[in-house]
Design a protein around this motif. Structure first.
Motif, PDB file in Angstrom:
ATOM      1  N   ILE A   1      -2.952 -23.494 -10.928  1.00 12.97           N
ATOM      2  CA  ILE A   1      -1.741 -22.941 -11.544  1.00 12.97           C
ATOM      3  C   ILE A   1      -0.557 -22.965 -10.579  1.00 12.97           C
ATOM      4  O   ILE A   1       0.554 -23.383 -10.944  1.00 12.97           O
ATOM      5  CB  ILE A   1      -2.001 -21.504 -12.042  1.00 12.97           C
ATOM      6  N   ALA A   2      -0.772 -22.550  -9.326  1.00 14.71           N
ATOM      7  CA  ALA A   2       0.330 -22.514  -8.358  1.00 14.71           C
ATOM      8  C   ALA A   2       0.886 -23.909  -8.106  1.00 14.71           C
ATOM      9  O   ALA A   2       2.112 -24.103  -8.023  1.00 14.71           O
ATOM     10  CB  ALA A   2      -0.144 -21.885  -7.049  1.00 14.71           C
ATOM     11  N   ASP A   3      -0.006 -24.905  -7.997  1.00 11.53           N
ATOM     12  CA  ASP A   3       0.448 -26.280  -7.759  1.00 11.53           C
ATOM     13  C   ASP A   3       1.129 -26.864  -8.993  1.00 11.53           C
ATOM     14  O   ASP A   3       2.080 -27.648  -8.879  1.00 11.53           O
ATOM     15  CB  ASP A   3      -0.735 -27.161  -7.353  1.00 11.53           C
ATOM     16  N   THR A   4       0.634 -26.495 -10.179  1.00 11.21           N
ATOM     17  CA  THR A   4       1.279 -26.948 -11.415  1.00 11.21           C
ATOM     18  C   THR A   4       2.684 -26.371 -11.514  1.00 11.21           C
ATOM     19  O   THR A   4       3.646 -27.082 -11.842  1.00 11.21           O
ATOM     20  CB  THR A   4       0.448 -26.536 -12.642  1.00 11.21           C
ATOM     21  N   ASP A   5       2.815 -25.087 -11.218  1.00 12.56           N
ATOM     22  CA  ASP A   5       4.139 -24.455 -11.250  1.00 12.56           C
ATOM     23  C   ASP A   5       5.078 -25.088 -10.224  1.00 12.56           C
ATOM     24  O   ASP A   5       6.285 -25.221 -10.464  1.00 12.56           O
ATOM     25  CB  ASP A   5       4.018 -22.956 -10.977  1.00 12.56           C
ATOM     26  N   ALA A   6       4.513 -25.489  -9.080  1.00  9.99           N
ATOM     27  CA  ALA A   6       5.335 -26.065  -8.007  1.00  9.99           C
ATOM     28  C   ALA A   6       5.954 -27.402  -8.404  1.00  9.99           C
ATOM     29  O   ALA A   6       6.969 -27.815  -7.830  1.00  9.99           O
ATOM     30  CB  ALA A   6       4.499 -26.238  -6.743  1.00  9.99           C
ATOM     31  N   LEU A   7       5.369 -28.079  -9.398  1.00 17.48           N
ATOM     32  CA  LEU A   7       5.922 -29.359  -9.844  1.00 17.48           C
ATOM     33  C   LEU A   7       7.333 -29.209 -10.404  1.00 17.48           C
ATOM     34  O   LEU A   7       8.069 -30.194 -10.512  1.00 17.48           O
ATOM     35  CB  LEU A   7       5.012 -29.989 -10.903  1.00 17.48           C
TER      36      LEU A   7
END
Length: 443
Positions: A222-228
């Motif tokens: 989730i954190a990496d997806t949001d970082a996109l």
């Protein structure tokens, strides 16, 4: 009672694109934390078939014998649910590859199969559905119906959903007058001239001279997806970002293998469902469009993204949809044999002559219910569209519960397992590199 439906133009084109050793089927997979009950799943599948008429059809010759239509059945000709027991991850991969490499015989209903793969630590549910019957959005909607019934959750759809007539896209998007046809013809000519230019091919690596497909996936937490989000510039969408990343990944992959990477072009799916039921309806309601970059446009990520964003902005206009629908309608004026031959040169339905790869992003999909009980909860999802050689890699993306999963489907004539993993790693590495640089700039 049997009901017969005409094939839409898109149905027919995907039907003709399929080859015995290169199935045109969609991949959707779900993993659960527990064990799937096959009998309960079969009951759920039968119930979902009654809700979605195109999920219970088989291919039937028309009276003249020159074409086909869909014919519904009261009971499937074949068992829609298959089962395999896998001892380990290697056995699971082998079962998956064998399942998706086999063609669905559309002369028998239904036009899909489920494979329940029992595995210690949690079962996998594989759905294979013919692209001649539905696009990826429709396949996900069918999976949603089955899992809702399996979990005992209510499954409804808006009253105005009527997928059968809606598949005739020319009613909504086709030219309505002679003057409109003439005006569109100029744009159509330019589109076709662009489409016949030869594309870059993804450099094969340790490929085998045999048929079949395999898969490599990566899930961004989730954190990496949001970082996109930091990679989005201006009006760019996540789909634009993914397309830019894939263009750059292909260029880097080819450059590292001393292969040319001039004109790279991706096929992207454009969902043409009405806004009131964008994620409803099992059927082909999408068109494939091309997004292209040159070497100059790929010198910097921002320039690549800007080019792709501008192209997709134009693609999303009603005028572009109408232009593509008019092109589809033109093929219907030809005899069946010529229409079948023409599918290999159609830029909007899978032009394996003029495209480098395919990207199909389902976006943030509606949630799926956790069945609980012995089946447990959903722990993973995977999706990919089909592809044929020489376009040996297809990329599917789906975001469920805040996590983006990207799946690379590759032909065995394109990559071996190690090469496919390296290609996936290059995509993920490039993504992390650009996100890190953007976050450093914004700090």
């Amino acid at each position: 009672m049997k009901t017969r439906y005409p094939l839409s133009v898109t149905d027919e084109l995907f039907l003709h694109l399929e080859k015995p050793d290169e199935p045109m089927s969609l991949q959707l997979e779900i993993r659960f934390s527990g064990r799937i009950d096959e009998k309960q799943l079969e009951v759920a599948a039968y119930s979902a078939m009654r809700m979605h008429p195109l999920a219970s059809v088989r291919q039937h010759r028309t009276k003249g014998g020159d074409g086909y239509e869909w014919e519904t059945v009261d009971r499937p000709d074949e068992d829609p649910v298959l089962t395999v027991v896998c001892d380990d991850a290697a056995a699971l991969d082998a079962a998956r590859n064998e399942f998706y490499s086999r063609r669905l015989l559309l002369e028998s209903a239904p036009p899909f199969r489920f494979l329940v793969a029992h595995l210690d630590g949690g079962d996998w549910l594989f759905l294979k559905m013919s692209h001649a019957v539905t696009d990826a959005f429709g396949a996900y909607r069918f999976l949603q119906s089955v899992l809702r019934r399996y979990a005992g959750v209510n499954d409804t759809q808006p009253d105005d959903v009527d997928i059968i007539p809606a598949r005739n896209l020319s009613r909504e998007f086709g030219a309505k007058s002679l003057s409109e046809r003439i005006r569109r013809a100029t744009g159509l000519l330019g589109y076709l001239m662009e489409s016949v230019q030869l594309p870059t091919r993804i450099a094969p690596h340790f490929a085998e001279d045999k048929a079949g497909v395999s898969f490599v996936s990566h899930t961004f937490p989730i954190a990496d997806t949001d970082a996109l989000a930091v990679l989005r510039k201006g009006s760019a969408t996540l789909n634009d970002v993914l397309a830019a990343l894939l263009h750059l990944t292909i260029a880097r992959w080819n450059d590292s293998r001393k292969e040319s990477s001039g004109r790279i072009t991706l096929m992207n799916a454009m969902n043409l469902r009405p806004i009131t039921w964008q994620q409803e309806g099992v059927g082909n309601m999408s068109l494939w469009v091309n997004v292209t970059t040159t070497e100059t446009e790929r010198r910097h990520y921002e320039r690549t993204l800007a080019s792709i964003t501008e192209q997709t902005r134009k693609i999303k206009t009603r005028e572009t949809a109408g232009l593509l629908v008019d092109l589809l309608d033109m093929t219907q004026l030809l005899p069946t044999k010529l229409r079948k031959a023409l599918t290999q040169l159609m830029p909007l339905t899978g032009n394996f002559v003029v495209d480098t790869s395919v990207l199909n992003n389902l976006g943030r999909v509606p949630d799926l219910p956790d069945p609980a009980g012995k089946t447990g909860r959903i722990t993973a999802i995977r999706f990919s569209p089909p592809t044929n050689m020489p376009m040996g890699v297809a990329v599917g993306a789906v975001t469920l519960r805040g996590e983006l999963t990207v799946t690379f489907r590759y032909r065995l004539a394109q990559f071996d397992r190690h090469a496919a993993e390296a290609f996936c790693d290059q995509f993920v590495g490039l993504t992390n590199e650009l996100v890190g640089a953007a976050q450093g700039t914004s700090d």
